[in-house]
Design a protein around this motif. Structure first.
Motif, short mmCIF file in Angstrom:
data_model
loop_
_atom_site.label_atom_id
_atom_site.label_comp_id
_atom_site.label_asym_id
_atom_site.label_seq_id
_atom_site.Cartn_x
_atom_site.Cartn_y
_atom_site.Cartn_z
N GLY A 169 -23.62 0.31 -2.63
CA GLY A 169 -24.02 0.19 -1.41
C GLY A 169 -24.94 -0.88 -1.27
N ARG A 170 -25.23 -1.36 -0.26
CA ARG A 170 -26.03 -2.66 0.00
C ARG A 170 -27.56 -2.12 -0.01
NH1 ARG A 170 -22.51 -6.24 1.48
NH2 ARG A 170 -20.65 -5.66 2.75
N THR A 181 -29.84 1.80 0.89
CA THR A 181 -28.89 2.46 1.22
C THR A 181 -28.95 3.77 0.26
OG1 THR A 181 -27.03 1.61 -0.15
CG2 THR A 181 -27.04 1.30 2.26
N LYS A 225 -19.16 4.99 -1.72
CA LYS A 225 -19.90 3.97 -0.99
C LYS A 225 -21.09 4.60 -0.23
CE LYS A 225 -19.08 -0.10 1.52
NZ LYS A 225 -17.95 -1.17 2.08
N GLN A 284 -23.59 3.87 3.01
CA GLN A 284 -23.59 2.89 3.98
C GLN A 284 -24.87 3.52 5.02
OE1 GLN A 284 -19.14 3.33 5.04
NE2 GLN A 284 -19.52 1.13 5.36
N ASP A 292 -22.66 -3.82 6.57
CA ASP A 292 -22.11 -2.63 7.11
C ASP A 292 -23.09 -1.34 7.06
OD1 ASP A 292 -21.89 -2.51 4.57
OD2 ASP A 292 -19.67 -1.92 4.41
N VAL A 293 -24.19 -1.70 6.85
CA VAL A 293 -25.34 -0.50 6.82
C VAL A 293 -25.36 0.08 8.12
CG1 VAL A 293 -27.55 0.00 5.93
CG2 VAL A 293 -26.53 -1.80 4.82
N LYS A 294 -25.44 1.32 8.12
CA LYS A 294 -25.52 2.09 9.35
C LYS A 294 -26.98 2.64 9.60
CE LYS A 294 -20.80 3.89 8.95
NZ LYS A 294 -20.24 4.91 9.17
#
Length: 669
Positions: free
Chosen positions: A250-251, A254, A429, A431, A456-458
Motif C-alpha cells: 500500500g501507499r 494505509t 493491497k 488502499q 489511489d488512497v481512499k
C-alpha cells in the motif's frame, strides 16, 4: 538498611534476586547497615532491553567507615548490571573472551547480552532528560553470574573478558574485587546534595522506575492492535499463515506497519515467537513504546514481538552462525556498513563454503541460528534480492510476512518478493487511509494529482475533519518557534492530546541552509520544553517515556511514524535536495528499457525515462512526510516561490479553502 528487592510479579528474576541477596549478606553481614542503601531491581524493562538484575548501592558513611575492595579501595556507590545464567556446566562454554550458554540446541553469547544491557542502560540515562533537567549518565559495572556452575568444572575463565564472570560460590568480596575504580575508590553516585548534574540514589531510582503512562492516542492504538475480530479478507490470510508468503502492499498512510504489528500480536497471543524487522531506530523506538504499554495492559501476551533493524537481524544471524571472531573480523576489516552487510549476506547464503574458505576466523563447527516462528518485514521494497534470498533460505517463504510500500522505496531498486514459484498466502493491497483525517487526506491527494502521481488512497469517511496549513517563514529560527506555538495551540484545543502525540520533521544538514536540529534544540531549551530527539544517535534508540516529550525526527526517518499535529519544517529545502540529488540506478533503468523496447530503444527515449524516474523519486519522498499527520498537517516553506511552494499554490487555487496560508506579518510603520 538491608538489601531491598524491587520486583513486579514473582518470577525467575525475583528468585535470582533472592539468591543473589542471600549470597551477598551471607558473605558480608556488614551490608545490613542503616547507612547503606542497596536496591536489587529485577527484570527492569528499559527501552530496547530488559535487565535481569540491577544493583544500586550507596554507602552514606565517611570514607574511613565504608566497606572496601580486597585491594583496600573504599566502596561509596556503584551501579551493577548482572546477567544471571542458571545453566549447568555442560551447557556453558568459554570461547575466547566470551561466555556461551545453550538453550535447546542453540548457543547464545551471554557476554554480549550483558554488554548490550549495559549499553542500553547508559543510553537510557543519556537520553532521559535534556536541558536544565539533564543528569550525567552513571558509570555501570558489569558481571555474569553462573549461579549453578562451580568454577572447578571449567579450565579457567574467559581470557581477557570485558565482563567479570562469577560462579556458584559468589561472595561480596569476589564481586567487588573486579570493580573498576574512580580516583582510587568505587564511586559513581553523589550524596543527596541537590546537585542537579549528577545522580544520587534517589534520583537514579526514580528515573529507572518511572512508569510510562499511556496517552489517549496510545490507548486507541493499543485497542486497535489487540483487536481479535478481523474483516473477511484479513481473517482468510490470518488463517493461512504458514502456508505461503503474505504480502501487504500500500501507499503511505494505509496502515502497513500497523497491520504487521496486529499480526505479530495475534501470533504472540497464540504463543508464537516473532521478529519485526523495520527500517530505522526511530520507528523501532516508537513501536517499542507501544509494546511496553501493551505488556503492562495485558501481561498474558507473551512472547512479545522482538524488534530489529535489517542490519541487526543479519548481524545476529552471522554472529550466531560463524562466531565472535568472524564478527570481529567483519567490524574491524570492513569499515563501510553497506559493504559489511553485503559480506555477511554472502557468507550466510552459502555458509559451508564460507566456513571452508575462512576457517581462520570461524569456530570449530557451524552453529545453528535461533529462529523465530515468523519474521515480519517492514518496508520490504527497499531490500536487495540477495537479502531476500537469504531470508527465504533461513526462514522459508511460508514464515515471512512483508509490508511493501508501493512508492516509498528509498533505494535504487524495488525488491520483488514474489519471484518464481514460491508458495503464496495472499497479496493484500491496502488502499484505505487509516491515519489521516478526511479533509487533510483529500488535500494530500490533490497534491499527488498536481505532481502527476498515481495515488489511489481512499479517504476514510469514518475519520472526518482535518486541517492543512502552509506556514511561510524565511527566518528559520522564527519558523521553529512558530511551529512550536502551533503544536501548543493544537494540544490545548484537543484537550487530551499530549506533547508526545505530536511530531516535528526536520531536514538534514545535507540540504544546506539552516541547521534545523540545532535550532530545535535551542528553542526547546529556551522554553524549557522536554523533547525526544529522534535525529540523535542515542536518543532514537530509546523510546520516549514521558508524555511531555515532543518528538522530532529527520525526514529520512519519518516513515511509519505519526503525530496528531505534524509540523514539517524546511520542507521546500528538503524537496529541492531530493530533486537535485535523485537516487536512481541509471544502468539498471537503461537495461530494463532496452529489454522492453528492443529495436525501438533510443538514447532520447532513455533520457526522457531517466528524467521521469528522477522526478518520481523526489515526488515519492515528498509523499512520505505529507502522510504523517492524524489531524493537522503544517508545511513550512522557507520560500513561497520554491518548487514546493508553486505546487501548493496551484493546489490552493484549484481547491479553494482546503489550505490555510500563514505568511509573515508585514512590518509595522
Amino acid at each position: 538498611m538491608t538489601i531491598k528487592i524491587i520486583s513486579g510479579a514473582p518470577n525467575q528474576e525475583t528468585r535470582n534476586a533472592e539468591l543473589f541477596k542471600e549470597a551477598l549478606l551471607k558473605s558480608e553481614p556488614r551490608l545490613d547497615h542503616v547507612d547503606i542503601t542497596a536496591d536489587i531491581i529485577c527484570g527492569l524493562p528499559i527501552p530496547g532491553r530488559q535487565i535481569d538484575l540491577l544493583l544500586l548501592y550507596h554507602d552514606a558513611r565517611s570514607k574511613e567507615r565504608q566497606l572496601r575492595t580486597p585491594n583496600g579501595a573504599p566502596i561509596h556507590s556503584f551501579v551493577l548490571v548482572v546477567e544471571v545464567k542458571n545453566h549447568s556446566p555442560d551447557l556453558i562454554q568459554f570461547e575466547g573472551p566470551t561466555v556461551h550458554v545453550r538453550y535447546d540446541l542453540l548457543w547464545h553469547d551471554a557476554t554480549d547480552q550483558c554488554d548490550q544491557q549495559m549499553y542500553a542502560l547508559k543510553r537510557y540515562q543519556s537520553s532521559n532528560y535534556k536541558g536544565p533537567h539533564r543528569r550525567e549518565a552513571t558509570f555501570v559495572q558489569r558481571a555474569i553470574w553462573l549461579a549453578r556452575a562451580d568454577a572447578s568444572a571449567f579450565d579457567g575463565t574467559p581470557a581477557q573478558s570485558s565482563v567479570p564472570v562469577h560462579f556458584a560460590d559468589l561472595s561480596w568480596e569476589k564481586l567487588v574485587s573486579s570493580f573498576q575504580l574512580n580516583r582510587k575508590e568505587v564511586r559513581t553516585l553523589v550524596d543527596q546534595s541537590g546537585d542537579p548534574k549528577y545522580h544520587d540514589m534517589v534520583s537514579l531510582r526514580a528515573s529507572l522506575l518511572h512508569k510510562v503512562r499511556p496517552t489517549l492516542l496510545d490507548r486507541r492504538r493499543l485497542n486497535a492492535l489487540t483487536k481479535t475480530r478481523f474483516d473477511a479478507e484479513k481473517t482468510q490470510y490470518i488463517q493461512n499463515l504458514g502456508k505461503g508468503l503474505l504480502r501487504l502492499k500500500g501507499r503511505a498512510g494505509t496502515g502497513k506497519t500497523f497491520s504487521l504489528l496486529q499480526i505479530a500480536i495475534h501470533l504472540a497471543q497464540k504463543g508464537q515467537r516473532t521478529e519485526v524487522i523495520t527500517y530505522n531506530h526511530g520507528l523501532i523506538a516508537d513501536i517499542s513504546r507501544a509494546l511496553r504499554l501493551l505488556q503492562e495492559q495485558d501481561p498474558t501476551i507473551d512472547p512479545l514481538p522482538v524488534l530489529k533493524t535489517r542490519y541487526k537481524f543479519i548481524q545476529d544471524a552471522f554472529k550466531q552462525t560463524f562466531g565472535h571472531r568472524a564478527e570481529r573480523y567483519a567490524i574491524e576489516k570492513i569499515p563501510v556498513i553497506e559493504d559489511r552487510e553485503n559480506f555477511r549476506v554472502k557468507a550466510l547464503l552459502d555458509p559451508e563454503v564460507f566456513f571452508k574458505e575462512r576457517s581462520d576466523i570461524c569456530p570449530i563447527a557451524l552453529r545453528k541460528v535461533q529462529l523465530p516462528d515468523y519474521v515480519l518485514i517492514d518496508e520490504g521494497q527497499d531490500w536487495k534480492e540477495d537479502q531476500r534470498d537469504f531470508m527465504f533460505s533461513l526462514m522459508g517463504p511460508e514464515r515471512i510476512i512483508v509490508a511493501d510500500g508501493i512508492d516509498q522505496f528509498v533505494g535504487q531498486d524495488r525488491c520483488d518478493w514474489y519471484p518464481g514459484n514460491i508458495p503464496k498466502n495472499w497479496d493484500q493491497k491496502l488502499q484505505q487511509s487509516v491515519r489521516t483525517r478526511a479533509a487533510t487526506c483529500q488535500t494530500v491527494s490533490e497534491i499527488a494529482s498536481e505532481l502527476g502521481i498515481e495515488w489511489d488512497v481512499k479517504t476514510s469517511k469514518d475519520i472526518p475533519g482535518g486541517r492543512f496549513t502552509v506556514l511561510v517563514e524565511p527566518n528559520a529560527r522564527r519558523a521553529v518557534q512558530r511551529g512550536l506555538e502551533i503544536l501548543e495551540a493544537d494540544q490545548r484545543a484537543a484537550g487530551e492530546v499530549k506533547a508526545i502525540d505530536q511530531l516535528i520533521c526536520l531536514p538534514s544538514n545535507a540540504v544546506g541552509g539552516p541547521n534545523y536540529a540545532n535550532l530545535f534544540d535551542a528553542a526547546t531549551d529556551e522554553a524549557e520544553r522536554d523533547s525526544w530527539r529522534g535525529f540523535d544517535e542515542d536518543d532514537r534508540r530509546i523510546y520516549p517515556v514521558r508524555d511531555g516529550q515532543l518528538r522530532a525526527v529527520r525526514y529520512e526517518s519519518c516513515r511509519g511514524m505519526e503525530g496528531w499535529t505534524t509540523v514539517c519544517l524546511g520542507m521546500d529545502l528538503f524537496y529541492d535536495q531530493r530533486v537535485a540529488e535523485p537516487l536512481v540506478d541509471e544502468v539498471s533503468l537503461q537495461a530494463a528499457l532496452k529489454q522492453t523496447m528492443k529495436d525501438k530503444y533510443s538514447d532520447a527515449m532513455f533520457a526522457e525515462r531517466l528524467e521521469q524516474a528522477e522526478r518520481e523519486y523526489a515526488f515519492h519522498w515528498l509523499m512520505i512526510p505529507l502522510t504523517r499527520s492524524i489531524d493537522h498537517l503544517v508545511v513550512h516553506l522557507h520560500d513561497e516561490n520554491s518548487k514546493l511552494g508553486q505546487i501548493l499554490n496551484a493546489v490552493s487555487v484549484r481547491c479553494l479553502d482546503q489550505i490555510e496560508w500563514v505568511r509573515p506579518e508585514a512590518p509595522s510603520n
